[in-house]
Motif scaffolding. Structure first.
Motif, PDB file in Angstrom:
ATOM      1  N   THR A  23      -4.231 -27.931  29.794  1.00  0.00           N
ATOM      2  CA  THR A  23      -4.040 -29.353  29.506  1.00  0.00           C
ATOM      3  C   THR A  23      -2.792 -29.927  30.157  1.00  0.00           C
ATOM      4  OG1 THR A  23      -2.901 -28.840  27.434  1.00  0.00           O
ATOM      5  CG2 THR A  23      -5.296 -29.188  27.318  1.00  0.00           C
ATOM      6  N   GLY A  24      -2.011 -29.076  30.807  1.00  0.00           N
ATOM      7  CA  GLY A  24      -0.831 -29.544  31.513  1.00  0.00           C
ATOM      8  C   GLY A  24       0.459 -29.231  30.788  1.00  0.00           C
ATOM      9  N   SER A  25       1.537 -29.366  31.523  1.00  0.00           N
ATOM     10  CA  SER A  25       2.875 -29.150  30.971  1.00  0.00           C
ATOM     11  C   SER A  25       3.320 -30.402  30.229  1.00  0.00           C
ATOM     12  CB  SER A  25       3.853 -28.858  32.114  1.00  0.00           C
ATOM     13  OG  SER A  25       4.004 -30.034  32.907  1.00  0.00           O
ATOM     14  N   GLU A  26       4.494 -30.341  29.651  1.00  0.00           N
ATOM     15  CA  GLU A  26       5.063 -31.511  28.970  1.00  0.00           C
ATOM     16  C   GLU A  26       5.203 -32.674  29.955  1.00  0.00           C
ATOM     17  OE1 GLU A  26       9.308 -32.580  26.936  1.00  0.00           O
ATOM     18  OE2 GLU A  26       8.483 -30.610  26.485  1.00  0.00           O
ATOM     19  N   VAL A  27       5.656 -32.381  31.169  1.00  0.00           N
ATOM     20  CA  VAL A  27       5.810 -33.421  32.193  1.00  0.00           C
ATOM     21  C   VAL A  27       4.445 -33.982  32.590  1.00  0.00           C
ATOM     22  CG1 VAL A  27       6.526 -33.852  34.576  1.00  0.00           C
ATOM     23  CG2 VAL A  27       7.994 -32.522  33.063  1.00  0.00           C
ATOM     24  N   ASP A  28       3.462 -33.109  32.771  1.00  0.00           N
ATOM     25  CA  ASP A  28       2.115 -33.567  33.106  1.00  0.00           C
ATOM     26  C   ASP A  28       1.584 -34.514  32.041  1.00  0.00           C
ATOM     27  OD1 ASP A  28       2.037 -31.874  35.391  1.00  0.00           O
ATOM     28  OD2 ASP A  28       1.166 -30.235  34.230  1.00  0.00           O
ATOM     29  N   ASN A  29       1.733 -34.109  30.787  1.00  0.00           N
ATOM     30  CA  ASN A  29       1.226 -34.930  29.680  1.00  0.00           C
ATOM     31  C   ASN A  29       1.940 -36.272  29.605  1.00  0.00           C
ATOM     32  OD1 ASN A  29      -0.806 -33.150  28.624  1.00  0.00           O
ATOM     33  ND2 ASN A  29       0.851 -31.852  27.914  1.00  0.00           N
ATOM     34  N   ARG A  30       3.231 -36.262  29.880  1.00  0.00           N
ATOM     35  CA  ARG A  30       3.992 -37.513  29.886  1.00  0.00           C
ATOM     36  C   ARG A  30       3.509 -38.450  30.995  1.00  0.00           C
ATOM     37  NH1 ARG A  30       9.392 -36.454  32.096  1.00  0.00           N
ATOM     38  NH2 ARG A  30       8.259 -36.902  33.998  1.00  0.00           N
ATOM     39  N   ASP A  31       3.221 -37.869  32.172  1.00  0.00           N
ATOM     40  CA  ASP A  31       2.833 -38.678  33.332  1.00  0.00           C
ATOM     41  C   ASP A  31       1.349 -39.034  33.357  1.00  0.00           C
ATOM     42  OD1 ASP A  31       5.471 -38.597  34.111  1.00  0.00           O
ATOM     43  OD2 ASP A  31       5.168 -37.092  35.680  1.00  0.00           O
ATOM     44  N   GLY A  32       0.527 -38.355  32.545  1.00  0.00           N
ATOM     45  CA  GLY A  32      -0.892 -38.698  32.463  1.00  0.00           C
ATOM     46  C   GLY A  32      -1.780 -37.986  33.460  1.00  0.00           C
ATOM     47  N   PHE A  33      -1.242 -36.999  34.160  1.00  0.00           N
ATOM     48  CA  PHE A  33      -2.030 -36.201  35.094  1.00  0.00           C
ATOM     49  C   PHE A  33      -1.337 -34.870  35.311  1.00  0.00           C
ATOM     50  CE2 PHE A  33       0.775 -38.983  37.543  1.00  0.00           C
ATOM     51  CZ  PHE A  33       1.453 -38.080  38.339  1.00  0.00           C
ATOM     52  N   ILE A  34      -2.074 -33.904  35.848  1.00  0.00           N
ATOM     53  CA  ILE A  34      -1.501 -32.594  36.150  1.00  0.00           C
ATOM     54  C   ILE A  34      -0.985 -32.615  37.582  1.00  0.00           C
ATOM     55  CG2 ILE A  34      -1.989 -30.129  36.420  1.00  0.00           C
ATOM     56  CD1 ILE A  34      -4.026 -30.422  34.123  1.00  0.00           C
ATOM     57  N   HIS A  35       0.302 -32.347  37.725  1.00  0.00           N
ATOM     58  CA  HIS A  35       0.954 -32.317  39.035  1.00  0.00           C
ATOM     59  C   HIS A  35       0.540 -31.063  39.794  1.00  0.00           C
ATOM     60  CE1 HIS A  35       3.960 -35.551  38.349  1.00  0.00           C
ATOM     61  NE2 HIS A  35       3.759 -35.221  37.080  1.00  0.00           N
ATOM     62  N   LEU A  36       0.064 -31.241  40.993  1.00  0.00           N
ATOM     63  CA  LEU A  36      -0.271 -30.130  41.888  1.00  0.00           C
ATOM     64  C   LEU A  36       0.480 -30.343  43.196  1.00  0.00           C
ATOM     65  CD1 LEU A  36      -4.135 -30.208  41.262  1.00  0.00           C
ATOM     66  CD2 LEU A  36      -2.505 -28.600  40.268  1.00  0.00           C
ATOM     67  N   SER A  37       0.490 -29.309  44.028  1.00  0.00           N
ATOM     68  CA  SER A  37       1.153 -29.387  45.333  1.00  0.00           C
ATOM     69  C   SER A  37       0.272 -28.753  46.392  1.00  0.00           C
ATOM     70  CB  SER A  37       2.492 -28.635  45.313  1.00  0.00           C
ATOM     71  OG  SER A  37       3.400 -29.224  44.424  1.00  0.00           O
ATOM     72  N   THR A  38       0.475 -29.192  47.616  1.00  0.00           N
ATOM     73  CA  THR A  38      -0.151 -28.518  48.750  1.00  0.00           C
ATOM     74  C   THR A  38       0.728 -27.331  49.134  1.00  0.00           C
ATOM     75  OG1 THR A  38       1.053 -29.787  50.419  1.00  0.00           O
ATOM     76  CG2 THR A  38      -1.052 -30.721  49.620  1.00  0.00           C
ATOM     77  N   LYS A  39       0.250 -26.520  50.034  1.00  0.00           N
ATOM     78  CA  LYS A  39       1.026 -25.380  50.523  1.00  0.00           C
ATOM     79  C   LYS A  39       2.355 -25.855  51.107  1.00  0.00           C
ATOM     80  CE  LYS A  39      -0.387 -23.506  54.361  1.00  0.00           C
ATOM     81  NZ  LYS A  39      -1.087 -22.696  55.370  1.00  0.00           N
ATOM     82  N   GLU A  40       2.318 -26.946  51.842  1.00  0.00           N
ATOM     83  CA  GLU A  40       3.528 -27.466  52.495  1.00  0.00           C
ATOM     84  C   GLU A  40       4.523 -28.028  51.492  1.00  0.00           C
ATOM     85  OE1 GLU A  40       0.191 -27.103  55.150  1.00  0.00           O
ATOM     86  OE2 GLU A  40       0.359 -28.340  53.357  1.00  0.00           O
ATOM     87  N   GLN A  41       4.066 -28.466  50.345  1.00  0.00           N
ATOM     88  CA  GLN A  41       4.932 -29.085  49.341  1.00  0.00           C
ATOM     89  C   GLN A  41       5.441 -28.097  48.299  1.00  0.00           C
ATOM     90  OE1 GLN A  41       1.841 -31.711  48.095  1.00  0.00           O
ATOM     91  NE2 GLN A  41       2.530 -33.416  49.380  1.00  0.00           N
TER      92      GLN A  41
END
Length: 115
Positions: A23-41
């Protein structure tokens, strides 16, 4: 690019596996989405948001399995980042890697992560 990455704590992921959804981290839940990254990021994400933290995992998701709720939105450095609007099913995880700190307190990425 066919893989996106989520950094999370082992305890968050262990709970998700039991519940079969992340369901996401505390930050994800606060922002309303799950933060993901690309390989470069990924490395900059770890340095900026997880510096010095122990017991972290890198969870890899194949884009084609999660694209239904994935949006690419401008974020850090005016780059497009993958944001997942919903809960991630843990069975969609392609690979899971430990993200360990070395003796200098710097995260060491697994050698086979990007192969």
């Amino acid at each position: 690019m066919s893989i996106v990455y989520k950094i999370c704590s082992k305890s968050e992921w262990d709970k998700a596996v039991i519940e079969k959804i992340y369901t996401g981290s505390e930050v994800d839940n606060r922002d309303g989405f799950i933060h993901l990254s690309t390989k470069e990021q990924l490395k900059e994400t770890v340095v900026k948001h997880f510096k010095g933290q122990e017991s972290l995992l890198i969870i890899c998701f194949r884009l084609k399995k999660i694209e239904d709720k994935l949006k690419w939105e401008i974020s850090r450095n005016e780059e497009l980042f993958p944001h997942y609007y919903g809960n991630l099913e843990t069975n969609n995880a392609e690979h899971i890697y430990n993200l360990n700190l070395n003796s200098n307190g710097v995260h060491e990425f697994p050698k086979n992560l990007f192969s």
